[in-house]
Design a protein around this motif. Structure first.
Motif, PDB file in Angstrom:
ATOM      1  N   GLN A   1      55.347  -3.051 108.431  1.00 34.91           N
ATOM      2  CA  GLN A   1      56.004  -3.798 107.611  1.00 34.91           C
ATOM      3  C   GLN A   1      55.642  -2.827 106.900  1.00 34.91           C
ATOM      4  O   GLN A   1      55.362  -2.133 106.621  1.00 34.91           O
TER       5      GLN A   1
ATOM      6  N   LEU B   1      57.998 -11.279 110.800  1.00 37.02           N
ATOM      7  CA  LEU B   1      59.073 -10.903 109.672  1.00 37.02           C
ATOM      8  C   LEU B   1      58.660 -10.970 109.239  1.00 37.02           C
ATOM      9  O   LEU B   1      57.719 -11.833 107.988  1.00 37.02           O
TER      10      LEU B   1
ATOM     11  N   GLY C   1      57.505  -2.386 115.088  1.00 35.04           N
ATOM     12  CA  GLY C   1      58.486  -3.113 114.034  1.00 35.04           C
ATOM     13  C   GLY C   1      59.926  -2.244 114.115  1.00 35.04           C
ATOM     14  O   GLY C   1      59.446  -0.559 114.317  1.00 35.04           O
TER      15      GLY C   1
ATOM     16  N   VAL D   1      67.581 -11.419 117.247  1.00 37.23           N
ATOM     17  CA  VAL D   1      66.269 -11.991 116.888  1.00 37.23           C
ATOM     18  C   VAL D   1      67.243 -12.993 116.415  1.00 37.23           C
ATOM     19  O   VAL D   1      67.810 -12.168 115.146  1.00 37.23           O
TER      20      VAL D   1
ATOM     21  N   VAL E   1      61.313  -6.245 111.875  1.00 33.41           N
ATOM     22  CA  VAL E   1      61.186  -7.376 112.800  1.00 33.41           C
ATOM     23  C   VAL E   1      60.006  -6.550 113.589  1.00 33.41           C
ATOM     24  O   VAL E   1      60.055  -5.348 114.180  1.00 33.41           O
TER      25      VAL E   1
ATOM     26  N   SER F   1      71.179 -12.279 111.760  1.00 34.80           N
ATOM     27  CA  SER F   1      70.486 -11.395 114.004  1.00 34.80           C
ATOM     28  C   SER F   1      70.069 -10.104 113.948  1.00 34.80           C
ATOM     29  O   SER F   1      70.789  -9.323 113.101  1.00 34.80           O
ATOM     30  N   VAL F   2      69.713 -10.318 114.165  1.00 34.01           N
ATOM     31  CA  VAL F   2      69.168  -8.190 115.326  1.00 34.01           C
ATOM     32  C   VAL F   2      68.910  -8.498 116.441  1.00 34.01           C
ATOM     33  O   VAL F   2      68.407  -9.155 116.623  1.00 34.01           O
TER      34      VAL F   2
ATOM     35  N   TRP G   1      63.803 -16.037 112.722  1.00 34.85           N
ATOM     36  CA  TRP G   1      62.766 -15.462 111.551  1.00 34.85           C
ATOM     37  C   TRP G   1      63.495 -15.435 110.221  1.00 34.85           C
ATOM     38  O   TRP G   1      63.466 -14.842 109.338  1.00 34.85           O
TER      39      TRP G   1
ATOM     40  N   TYR H   1      63.664  -5.404 105.500  1.00 36.91           N
ATOM     41  CA  TYR H   1      62.562  -6.349 106.707  1.00 36.91           C
ATOM     42  C   TYR H   1      62.573  -5.383 107.944  1.00 36.91           C
ATOM     43  O   TYR H   1      62.601  -4.111 107.410  1.00 36.91           O
TER      44      TYR H   1
ATOM     45  N   THR I   1      59.343 -10.395 119.673  1.00 35.34           N
ATOM     46  CA  THR I   1      59.234 -10.141 118.617  1.00 35.34           C
ATOM     47  C   THR I   1      57.597 -11.075 118.546  1.00 35.34           C
ATOM     48  O   THR I   1      57.479 -12.431 118.542  1.00 35.34           O
TER      49      THR I   1
ATOM     50  N   THR J   1      59.241  -9.443 104.591  1.00 38.20           N
ATOM     51  CA  THR J   1      60.146  -8.719 103.907  1.00 38.20           C
ATOM     52  C   THR J   1      59.645  -8.126 102.395  1.00 38.20           C
ATOM     53  O   THR J   1      58.432  -8.740 102.726  1.00 38.20           O
TER      54      THR J   1
END
Length: 174
Positions: free
Chosen positions: A95, A41, A138, A166, A56, A150-151, A169, A54, A38, A43
Motif C-alpha cells: 500500500q 485496493l 500490488g 479490475v 491494486v 478500471s485497471v 474496487w 492507488y 485481485t 488509496t
C-alpha cells in the motif's frame, strides 16, 4: 501377418486420438484458468494537492510465475509511472503510506515476477525465516487522468498472454 499390421495401425491411431484429446483438454483448461487475481485496493491522497495514488493488490493463484506485460488505466496507458510493489518477509499489505515502509519495495513492472502465493504453513515459515522472500504484490499508480474506472493488467503465464481487468474496487462500481 496382415492382422498384426492392422493391430499396429489401430494402436497408433488410438494413441494419436488420445494425445489429441489430452492436448484439447489442456487447451480448454488453460483458457479457463485465471491465475492472477485481485485481493484489495489501497488509496492515498497526498496532502499537498497531488493526485490520489492507488495500489491494486494482486495474488498469483497459479502454479508458475507471472510476468507483467503492461498496465492500462481506463483502457489507456497511464501518463505517470506504474510500479510493482512487493512485500518481503512480512504480511504487510502492499500500500501507499505517507512514509516509506521498509517491508514494501516498489519497482518497475518488469523488474520482478509475481510468484505463486504461499500456503499457510509456507507463509509462516517464510516470514519467520527472513530470507527476503516475496510475500504480497500490488500495482501502484496515480490517478492523474481523473476518476479511475478500471485497471487492466496484461501478463504472461506459461508462455501465453492473458489479462485481468479490475473494476470492482473503484467507487463508481460498488
Amino acid at each position: 501377418m496382415k492382422p498384426a499390421k492392422r493391430l499396429t495401425s489401430i494402436t497408433v491411431y488410438g494413441c494419436l486420438i488420445i494425445v489429441i484429446g489430452i492436448a484439447a483438454a489442456a487447451g480448454i483448461w488453460y483458457q479457463q484458468t485465471e491465475p492472477l487475481n485481485t485481493d484489495g485496493l489501497s488509496t492515498f491522497t497526498p496532502p499537498d494537492g497531488n493526485p490520489p495514488e492507488y495500489v491494486v493488490g494482486l495474488v498469483n493463484k497459479g502454479l508458475r510465475k507471472i510476468d507483467i506485460v503492461s498496465v492500462t488505466i481506463n483502457g489507456t496507458s497511464p501518463s505517470g509511472p506504474v510500479q510493482l510493489g512487493i512485500t518481503y518477509d512480512s504480511g504487510q499489505f502492499v500500500q501507499v503510506m505517507p512514509e516509506p515502509v521498509p517491508e514494501i519495495e516498489f519497482m518497475g513492472i518488469h523488474d520482478s515476477s509475481i510468484y505463486p502465493a504461499l500456503a499457510g504453513d509456507e507463509l509462516t515459515k517464510a516470514i519467520k525465516k527472513k530470507a527476503h522472500t516475496p510475500i504480497l504484490y500490488g500495482i501502484r499508480f496515480s490517478a492523474e487522468e481523473g476518476t479511475v474506472q478500471s485497471v487492466t493488467v496484461k501478463y504472461k503465464y506459461l508462455g501465453f498472454t492473458k489479462k485481468l481487468t479490475v473494476t470492482r474496487w473503484f467507487d463508481n462500481n460498488r
